[in-house]
Design a protein around this motif. Structure first.
Motif, short mmCIF file in Angstrom:
data_model
loop_
_atom_site.label_atom_id
_atom_site.label_comp_id
_atom_site.label_asym_id
_atom_site.label_seq_id
_atom_site.Cartn_x
_atom_site.Cartn_y
_atom_site.Cartn_z
N VAL A 66 46.61 46.83 42.05
CA VAL A 66 47.09 47.69 40.96
C VAL A 66 46.32 49.00 41.05
O VAL A 66 45.09 49.00 41.06
CB VAL A 66 46.85 47.02 39.59
N LEU A 68 45.34 52.43 39.32
CA LEU A 68 45.30 53.07 38.02
C LEU A 68 45.34 54.58 38.18
O LEU A 68 45.03 55.12 39.24
CB LEU A 68 44.05 52.65 37.27
N GLU A 69 45.71 55.24 37.09
CA GLU A 69 45.82 56.70 37.05
C GLU A 69 44.49 57.35 37.41
O GLU A 69 44.44 58.41 38.02
CB GLU A 69 46.22 57.14 35.65
N LYS A 72 41.26 54.52 40.40
CA LYS A 72 40.63 53.24 40.70
C LYS A 72 41.67 52.22 41.10
O LYS A 72 42.84 52.34 40.77
CB LYS A 72 39.85 52.74 39.47
N ARG A 73 41.20 51.20 41.80
CA ARG A 73 42.10 50.14 42.25
C ARG A 73 41.54 48.79 41.85
O ARG A 73 40.34 48.56 41.97
CB ARG A 73 42.22 50.22 43.78
N GLN A 74 42.38 47.91 41.38
CA GLN A 74 41.96 46.54 41.13
C GLN A 74 42.84 45.63 41.98
O GLN A 74 44.07 45.73 41.93
CB GLN A 74 42.10 46.17 39.65
N THR A 76 44.20 42.17 42.11
CA THR A 76 44.30 41.13 41.09
C THR A 76 44.42 39.74 41.69
O THR A 76 44.26 38.75 40.98
CB THR A 76 45.51 41.37 40.16
N ALA A 188 34.70 44.41 46.29
CA ALA A 188 34.36 45.11 45.05
C ALA A 188 35.60 45.31 44.19
O ALA A 188 35.56 45.15 42.97
CB ALA A 188 33.71 46.45 45.38
N ASP A 189 36.73 45.63 44.83
CA ASP A 189 37.98 45.83 44.08
C ASP A 189 38.53 44.53 43.52
O ASP A 189 39.31 44.52 42.58
CB ASP A 189 39.03 46.51 44.97
N GLY A 192 35.83 43.69 40.53
CA GLY A 192 35.62 44.72 39.50
C GLY A 192 34.23 45.33 39.53
O GLY A 192 33.67 45.64 38.48
N LEU A 193 33.69 45.51 40.74
CA LEU A 193 32.34 46.07 40.86
C LEU A 193 32.39 47.35 41.70
O LEU A 193 33.38 47.63 42.37
CB LEU A 193 31.43 45.06 41.56
#
Lengths: 244, 244
Positions: A66, A68-69, A72-74, A76, A188-189, A192-193
């Motif tokens: 995902v 984000l604006e 950043k990237r997560q 999932t 890290a992605d 969430g670090l």
DNA sequence: CGAGCTTTTGAAGAACGTCAAGAGTTGTGG
DNA sequence: CCACAACTCTTGACGTTCTTCAAAAGCTCG
């Protein structure tokens, strides 16, 4: 990777959870597949796109990302052989995330018309496909609990326990040894670090002796110890056979 | 809350996403329901239990709670009227989380035999039930992205935007005004924060003028402003009608 | 009015992020 | 096969976010 292999892979995704009747198997084998290869880093499905097929993993690793604006990237979710990465696209059509190849990858695309046909002729197989998406949801809940309430070290330990279990089921982990073909930025992605903290967390887990980890080779010397440390309980993975 | 109301509630859960045929509606109405009332704080479903029915929310708020060994709690999802809280229990049977009544609540239990019967006679309704669980998955992915990559202030803003949208669809929000019957400790368990930081985050959002919030009454004076601030994009909620 | 819950505040510390740079590794072209 | 570029991992220093502990203030309900 031949077509025969692909059907076998698909069948093996169900069998740890329920038995398939000969009719179920025949129905699965009747689905046309489109086998495609992707290179490391390639985008398999774009975020915010509309889809008309879903993809089953044959080899390699992929992740749901995902963006984000904020830039950043997560990530999932992580996916390995046997995972039906975006089966939810069958009902949703709209993709709220991208799917990216984290290594070179082979996937088999199934057209949604074929899945729809299954829903029309086989209630049992439909429930099993549905099951795959709800197991996915259970994994996601566990991820939420980790991100919300576990500190970095336990979060990493929990991820390693989960990967060990999942990889073992598809024959990619043996005696708690397996390969993680991910760079620390990707880890890290997932957790969430920041990359720097990811690096320090890995070092700390190594130093504590809970894992041996050099390059991409991971060994968990005492699985139950790491599981207890990380609060890992494999039941959410639903590797249990019962009538579905 | 009568039985008639319960069937209406169920039907209204589908109609924002697809049209129901008269047969679909008749089939839904043929399902026996068991309507039960729970008091605030009561546990509706226990973590690690086996289930043989699923519950649809009529009134009140519930949450899915995961209790960790450390004693910490993460609320992985919030549920309001019309939500099929644990429909995934139909395929999973094993509950990896508890369901707790955050307010006084009325729910309608549907036995899994009834859901199974639907899968055997109505492929379309089966796909719609399946859809509800995959939408749930999309919401969970968004939660993962928030917990992993958004700072507390944006995380809270995003939650408020989501609740506004979901409450509006069931008539519980009007002109971006609604009620949040949750104490700050519960909000903290949803957003993965400590109670103290939760309190300070709420105050900061109020101070910034992005929300007016006194007691349980929330008003979002400029929704698009809050949405932009929080990176909220409602598409993942799948409030769109299409053939499913 | 008092007990228990909830919100709020202050102060100190731990966990984690950012910035910057150096060391190690891998891959590529000559 | 070597040299160089690009990527990845690692380290240090410092700043920010968030947590913890403790206590006061406000609210609710019998």
């Amino acid at each position: 990777m031949t077509y025969t292999d692909a059907y076998e892979r698909l069948i093996k995704t169900f069998t740890p959870r329920d038995d398939l009747s000969p009719d179920d198997v025949a129905l699965l084998r009747s689905m046309p597949l489109r086998i495609v290869t992707f290179g490391k880093g390639e985008e398999i499905i774009a975020q915010d796109s509309e889809v008309s097929e879903s993809c089953l993993m044959m080899t390699g690793w992929t992740g749901r990302a995902v963006y984000l604006e904020s830039g950043k990237r997560q990530i999932t979710a992580l996916h390995i052989a046997g995972d039906f990465v975006d089966l939810h696209g069958f009902t949703l059509k709209y993709m709220d995330h991208s799917v990216v190849a984290l290594t070179a990858t082979q996937v088999a695309f199934v057209r949604h018309e074929e899945l729809k046909r299954i829903t029309q002729v086989s209630p049992h197989l439909t429930r099993l496909l549905w099951l795959l998406t709800t197991i996915d949801g259970a994994v996601q809940r566990t991820t939420i609990a980790s991100l919300g309430r576990r500190p970095a070290l336990e979060r990493l330990g929990h991820l390693l326990c989960e990967l060990d279990c999942r990889l073992a089921v598809v024959g990619l982990a043996d005696e708690h040894r397996f390969d993680i073909p991910l760079v620390q930025e990707e880890l890290a992605d997932i957790l969430g670090l920041s990359v720097v903290h990811m690096n320090r967390t890995i070092q700390e887990l190594r130093k504590g002796g809970l894992v041996a980890w050099q390059g991409s080779k991971v060994v968990i010397p005492d699985f139950s110890k790491l599981a207890q440390f990380s609060g890992f309980d494999p039941r959410y993975l639903n590797f249990i056979k019962r009538e579905r």
